[in-house]
Scaffold this active site. Structure first.
Site, short mmCIF file in Angstrom:
data_model
loop_
_atom_site.label_atom_id
_atom_site.label_comp_id
_atom_site.label_asym_id
_atom_site.label_seq_id
_atom_site.Cartn_x
_atom_site.Cartn_y
_atom_site.Cartn_z
N ARG A 21 0.83 -1.21 0.00
CA ARG A 21 0.00 0.00 0.00
C ARG A 21 0.85 1.26 0.00
NH1 ARG A 21 -5.33 -1.32 3.45
NH2 ARG A 21 -5.60 -3.39 2.61
N SER A 136 -21.85 -13.65 13.52
CA SER A 136 -21.24 -12.52 12.81
C SER A 136 -21.41 -12.71 11.30
CB SER A 136 -19.75 -12.49 13.20
OG SER A 136 -19.05 -11.51 12.49
N SER A 188 -19.47 -1.60 2.92
CA SER A 188 -18.81 -0.48 2.26
C SER A 188 -18.02 -0.83 1.02
CB SER A 188 -17.87 0.21 3.25
OG SER A 188 -16.79 -0.64 3.53
N HIS A 216 -21.52 3.25 7.49
CA HIS A 216 -21.62 3.78 6.12
C HIS A 216 -23.03 4.24 5.79
CE1 HIS A 216 -17.49 2.86 5.07
NE2 HIS A 216 -17.64 1.83 5.88
N THR A 244 -20.27 6.16 13.16
CA THR A 244 -19.04 6.96 13.15
C THR A 244 -19.39 8.43 12.94
OG1 THR A 244 -16.87 7.24 12.12
CG2 THR A 244 -18.68 6.74 10.64
N LYS A 247 -17.51 9.84 8.68
CA LYS A 247 -17.85 9.66 7.27
C LYS A 247 -18.99 10.61 6.88
CE LYS A 247 -16.03 5.00 7.84
NZ LYS A 247 -14.64 5.13 7.48
N THR A 277 -7.57 8.95 26.37
CA THR A 277 -7.97 10.36 26.41
C THR A 277 -9.14 10.59 25.47
OG1 THR A 277 -5.70 10.97 26.90
CG2 THR A 277 -7.10 12.71 26.01
N THR A 362 -8.58 -6.13 2.08
CA THR A 362 -9.84 -5.38 2.23
C THR A 362 -10.96 -6.09 1.48
OG1 THR A 362 -8.52 -3.38 2.40
CG2 THR A 362 -10.86 -3.08 2.05
N1 PLP Z 1 -17.25 -0.13 10.76
C1 PLP Z 1 -17.17 -0.22 9.42
C2 PLP Z 1 -18.15 -1.06 8.71
C3 PLP Z 1 -16.17 0.48 8.71
O1 PLP Z 1 -16.09 0.38 7.37
C4 PLP Z 1 -15.26 1.30 9.42
C5 PLP Z 1 -14.21 2.10 8.74
O2 PLP Z 1 -14.13 2.30 7.59
C6 PLP Z 1 -15.37 1.36 10.80
C7 PLP Z 1 -16.36 0.64 11.44
C8 PLP Z 1 -14.44 2.21 11.60
O3 PLP Z 1 -14.92 3.52 11.65
P1 PLP Z 1 -13.90 4.74 11.87
O4 PLP Z 1 -13.31 5.07 10.54
O5 PLP Z 1 -14.71 5.81 12.48
O6 PLP Z 1 -12.85 4.21 12.81
#
Ligand code: PLP
Length: 403
Positions: A21, A136, A188, A216, A244, A247, A277, A362
């Site tokens: 990468r 899962s 994603s 996402h 999150t 995004k 923190t 990925t």
């Molecule tokens: N969950 C999924 C499905 C994700 O694709 C990602 C990151 O791309 C995360 C959690 C992690 O989120 P963050 O980028 O806020 O650490």
């Protein structure tokens, strides 16, 4: 042991597979998104970014930036401690209240990222519930896999987006064992969306906790941007909503929203919450403004979906291999790691367009792709420029046109 030799050998292996990468050295320009400056070899050029997860452009929203400036001037740089030891700033409290209200939950809890939210919440729940079984989805994100692994609970993997397989696995287990089903709404890399109603029905049938990652989707789906669960009218049936702030909301940080007792339990036992923190106050203030803006901006969500549909149509018309996504994520299949990198390099060097190659781990080997993320700020002209560049590259590299 020859440590340096070991590291170099493992890196060589990545180079040979085409999976090494490299990161584009970018400087985002305030107000200029999706254009950014690209630094390479002492030169600076302008690039058009097509792969950012700042899906709605909120990282450049003037109100968000102003809120961050104000909080920075009021509170200074860092939070000053863990949440327990002087690091709970009033902006954290307000943001948690806003997120609880967004998801129509009693409470919410902030983490330093969505990744940390998943690892902490899942490991804490899986470890704490006696004899917990975790189900899962096969395509869950690494943060969920790691959280489950750290919990040391027994894990079953169900076929991706397959409620029948989930039901089959759950029916074979002890009906009295505590159970948790862990899944995402928008996946994603493929851009597909889980059948939430069906999966939640299986959870209810087996009295399981449902843990839904809407990373996402938050900001982008549902009437107020609470996610696909809101869009599908099932938000009240999900036990834990996870999201999150990085995004759709364009800042950084992660969270869960759930019942008072469950949130208090993670707050009280979750190591990834307790021993770090807290987010800088300015970050919490920016995220708070972003969540409030996005909740009240259905037109942003409409424009986002329209942009994605328009891009897909343009790519289809050009005969490019768009994978069948039903969301705002637009993947184009390449199917080979080296060719995927070559296509990405050609976009950058010849056309000033930045799309990061998506390779193993990925995505699975053989499904390497370019993943496009149109935002409300991508214009028709930008799309035409992208489609023309891809068409030329597909011809030059003799890439497959079948998705
Ligand atoms: N969950 C999924 C499905 C994700 O694709 C990602 C990151 O791309 C995360 C959690 C992690 O989120 P963050 O980028 O806020 O650490």
């Amino acid at each position: 042991m020859d440590y340096e030799g070991f590291f170099e050998e493992r890196l060589d292996a990545l180079h040979q597979e085409g999976n090494y990468r490299t990161f584009a050295d970018l400087a985002r320009r305030r107000g200029g998104y999706p254009v950014a400056a690209h630094h390479e070899g002492g030169q600076v050029s302008e690039v058009l970014v097509w792969c950012s997860n700042d899906y709605l452009g909120q990282g450049q929203n003037p109100d968000v930036i102003a809120a961050m400036h104000k909080a920075l001037d009021e509170c200074g740089a860092g939070a000053g401690g863990t949440r327990n030891i002087s690091g709970t700033n009033h902006y954290h409290v307000l943001l948690e209240q806003e997120l609880a209200s967004l998801h129509q939950r009693d409470a919410a809890l902030l983490f330093t990222s969505g990744y940390v939210a998943n690892v902490t919440a899942l490991s804490t729940l899986g470890m704490g519930l006696p004899g917990c079984l975790i189900y899962s989805d096969a395509l869950n994100h690494n943060s969920m896999i790691e959280g489950i692994r750290h919990s040391r609970a027994n894990k079953r993997v169900f076929a991706h987006n397959d409620p029948e397989d989930l039901d089959r696995l759950m029916s074979a287990d002890d009906p009295d064992a505590p159970k948790m089903v862990v899944f995402e709404s928008v996946y994603s890399m493929d851009g597909d969306i889980a059948p939430l109603d069906e999966i939640l029905s299986v959870c209810e049938k087996h009295n399981a906790i449902s843990y839904l990652d809407e990373v996402h989707a938050v900001g982008m789906y549902g009437e107020t941007g609470a996610g696909v669960a809101e869009r599908d009218g099932v938000m009240d049936r999900v036990t834990v909503m996870q999201g999150t702030l990085a995004k759709g909301f364009g800042v950084v940080g992660g969270y869960i929203a759930a019942s008072t007792a469950l949130v208090d339990y993670i707050r009280s036992y979750g190591n990834g919450f307790i021993f770090t923190t807290s987010l800088p106050p300015a970050v919490a203030a920016g995220a708070l403004t972003s969540v409030r803006n996005v909740r009240n901006s259905p037109e942003l969500r409409e424009r986002h979906q329209e942009r994605a549909a328009t891009l897909k149509a343009k790519l289809h018309r050009a005969g490019l291999p768009v994978m069948p996504s039903v969301s705002h994520i637009v993947p184009i299949l390449v199917g080979d790691a080296s060719l995927c990198k070559d296509a990405s390099d050609a976009l950058m060097t010849r056309f000033g367009i930045y799309v990061q190659p998506i390779n193993y781990p990925t995505v699975a080997r053989g499904t390497e792709r370019l993943r496009l993320t149109p935002t409300p700020l991508h214009t028709d002209e930008m799309m035409d420029r992208l489609v023309d560049a891809l068409t030329q590259i597909w011809a030059d590299l003799a890439l497959d046109k079948a998705a």
